[in-house]
Scaffold this active site. Structure first.
Site, PDB file in Angstrom:
ATOM      1  N   GLU A 108       0.876  12.530  -6.315  1.00  0.00           N
ATOM      2  CA  GLU A 108       0.623  11.230  -5.685  1.00  0.00           C
ATOM      3  C   GLU A 108      -0.252  11.517  -4.483  1.00  0.00           C
ATOM      4  OE1 GLU A 108       0.308   8.618  -3.157  1.00  0.00           O
ATOM      5  OE2 GLU A 108       2.431   8.909  -2.678  1.00  0.00           O
ATOM      6  N   CYS A 152       0.281   5.388   2.188  1.00  0.00           N
ATOM      7  CA  CYS A 152      -0.546   5.686   1.017  1.00  0.00           C
ATOM      8  C   CYS A 152      -0.946   4.429   0.255  1.00  0.00           C
ATOM      9  CB  CYS A 152       0.174   6.658   0.091  1.00  0.00           C
ATOM     10  SG  CYS A 152       1.751   6.058  -0.551  1.00  0.00           S
TER      11      CYS A 152
END
Length: 633
Positions: A334, A368
């Site tokens: 990720e 993020c």
């Protein structure tokens, strides 16, 4: 439990109960059956509650988490990460011992100094988790749920303390901690308790005509010891989320946290170890590693690690993928994001302005799935730019753990950055955008620059900034900023907006806002990313039944949901006979070794294919005849 409820709600029973008419049951049977079912249900409920309830445990509060903590201020703390301290205990005698300094980036206060793990210490911790996992893998889902329930109750009861610890180590605000640390982690635990077992239970799969006498099942077995390497922006959630998923799947877990948040992460992981101990399990099942990059291969290249989850930058993610390839270790990456928010024409800007502000400035942009690019139709550009600029100018930055002279916590909208390492780069990319014709707005005269806090001069702050008139070819529109900076990008047509949104190498999350949900959904389906919120921001992460992850430069693999949980297991296919005493696989004589005739062997298999997969009934009948003739030979 499900069987008991099904019996109580049997159609015949419920029909009689609802209508008063007899549906085939004799009168004496109904009350006796119902009484029997209720009795079993009551006993099972009592047993279930007794053996699956949370267990209280204690985990001492560090003095540094208190708002009135007064410690030593470390000037330029991020430049002094190696502090020699001979009093630190050393499990292994290592020459040139390295240390990691923990400090509050909002104030510069020293929190502690810890010994960095060496390669030998990392290997030792992996072995501890491996030994503990040998017993843990045999635990029931009830036992695993009890650990999760214990942690969930503890987190809810101690949410204020946990938020303060996250704030102290990252400089974030209590609100950002509540939203990004507490709520998300509780959502994760709730999903594991309610749905985790269903995702990992053995399941039957469909079969075909040729194997109609067989049953196919998939069993999800623990991998062994898995690793998680996590970023610093959410020290509680980023630590607990992979640990909870890993242990629920029956694995041991070795977590490597960022050097920036070793102080808080050590405390959060310690809470999980205390919960395991309270539930009668081995606390060594979960291990914490913190080291410098040169020693990280001891974890990423270890043959004992069976899966790696990484949360962080694209550059580091590529290195981890290369290390993992040495032992063909599966990896979930990720990585970075450049999330767009497309505002469709005729959207009520005032209605969604607060959502946009939260999407950009949550955790001071260190998120993020934070919104970095706001795409708005040209006719509404001026209105949106003015609206957001007015709000950004009023944002207050500071530390929630620093008392005012009157003794009260400061009211601040945003906290600090994790450090000042990227400030010069951010200032340059914004200055280049201004030179290219962009507009910039922020607090006072420091828009697009490091913010020199008047009371917290040793803290690391960046001014919340709006950059307008950004075009897709500018550097600022293509690099991940990970900062409190909102880019407003005008577009002419909706299709152009989609092309701009899809135009970067990142593809993690996205948002689409519009007055017509069907139209917004149609646009969402055109976006190249892992997740999209329609008329909202980031809510796909609160629903932990959904997979989380990106594509392109944002990584691959998923965590969250059944997909993420199952990725931490070995899906083993098992095939058994449906009626073992009646029919089992046998080898026809025409196919038995040694073959008597290659011609008739081929005729047999060819006929079998035509019978099973022919598209016409004549073809299938011909196949049966070929089978019969070949079998007689």
């Amino acid at each position: 439990m499900d069987a008991i409820i099904s019996l109580m709600l049997h159609p015949r029973l419920t029909t009689r109960l609802a209508t008063g008419r007899d549906s085939g049951w004799f009168d004496p049977v109904y009350p006796l059956t119902l009484f029997f079912a209720f009795g079993i249900y009551t006993v099972v409920q009592k047993y279930h509650k007794k053996h699956n309830s949370p267990i209280p445990f204690q985990h001492s509060e560090p003095m540094q988490a208190n708002p009135d903590f007064r410690g030593q201020i470390i000037p330029d703390a991020n430049l002094n990460s190696h502090l020699e301290n001979p009093e630190l205990s050393q499990l292994f005698p290592v020459a040139d011992r390295k240390f990691i300094t923990a400090f509050d980036p909002a104030t510069g206060l020293h929190l502690g100094t810890v010994s960095a793990d060496s390669a030998d210490e990392i290997a030792y911790k992996i072995e501890l988790a491996k030994e503990a996992q040998k017993g843990w893998k045999h635990t029931t889902f009830t036992q695993r749920k009890r650990v999760i329930r214990t942690l969930m109750k503890w987190l809810v009861d101690n949410q204020n303390l946990c938020a303060r610890i996250a704030c102290r180590d990252t400089g974030k605000t209590m609100i950002d901690a509540a939203l990004g640390e507490i709520l998300t982690t509780c959502s994760k635990m709730e999903w594991l308790i309610n749905h985790g077992e269903k995702a990992l239970r053995p399941e039957r799969r469909s079969t075909n005509l040729m194997l109609s006498y067989k049953i196919g099942e998939v069993h999800y077995e623990p991998l062994g010891v898995v690793a998680a390497i996590t970023s610093w922006n959410y020290p509680l959630h980023n630590a607990w989320s992979p640990i909870l998923a890993g242990i629920f799947a029956g694995n041991g877990v070795v977590l490597k946290c960022s050097e920036n948040v070793i102080w808080s992460t050590a405390w959060f992981v310690g809470a999980i170890q205390e919960a395991l101990r309270a539930c009668g399990q081995d606390p060594e099942l979960v291990q914490l590693v913190c080291c410098y990059p040169e020693d990280a291969p001891a974890l990423t290249r270890s043959p004992e690690i069976k899966h790696i989850t990484f949360i962080g930058s694209e550059a580091v993610g590529k290195k981890i993928a290369l290390d993992a390839a040495v032992n063909l270790t599966p990896v979930t990456l990720e990585l970075g994001g450049k999330d767009p928010a497309i505002i469709l024409p005729n959207t009520d800007l005032e209605k969604w302005s607060s959502t946009l502000m939260r999407g950009v400035f949550q955790n001071m942009g260190q998120n993020c799935i934070g919104i970095e690019r706001i795409l708005v139709q040209e006719d509404q550009y001026d209105a949106l730019y003015e609206m957001l600029s007015d709000r950004v100018k009023k944002l207050r930055a500071g530390s929630v753990l620093t008392p005012t002279p009157e003794g009260y916590i400061n009211t601040v909208d945003g906290g600090s950055m994790i450090n000042g390492d990227r400030f010069r780069g951010l200032e340059k990319v914004i200055a280049d955008a201004v030179d290219a014709g962009c507009q910039v707005e922020g607090v006072g005269d420091s828009a697009g620059q490091e913010y020199r806090h008047p009371q917290l001069g040793t803290g690391y702050y960046f001014t919340p900034t709006i950059v307008g008139s950004v075009t897709k070819d500018m550097e600022i529109a293509n690099v991940e900023l990970f900062a409190p900076i909102a880019l407003i990008m005008p577009y002419e047509t909706v299709q152009e907006a989609v092309e701009i949104a899809n135009g970067t190498r990142y593809a993690l999350g996205a948002s689409v806002f519009g007055p017509d949900q069907d139209e917004a959904l149609a646009i969402a389906k055109q976006l190249e990313c892992g997740m999209v919120s329609v008329n909202d921001f980031g809510v796909f992460y609160i629903n932990q039944d959904l997979p989380f992850g990106g594509v392109k430069g944002s990584g691959y693999g998923r965590f969250g949901g059944p997909e993420g949980l199952r990725s931490l297991t070995n899906p083993k296919a098992i095939v058994i006979d449906r009626f073992p005493r009646i029919i089992q696989t046998s080898i026809p004589k025409v196919l038995d070794y040694p073959l008597r005739s290659l011609y008739w062997s081929w005729e047999f298999t060819s006929g079998l294919v035509r019978f099973l997969y022919g598209d016409r009934w004549r073809t299938r009948i011909a196949g049966i005849l070929d089978l019969y003739r070949a079998a007689k030979q």
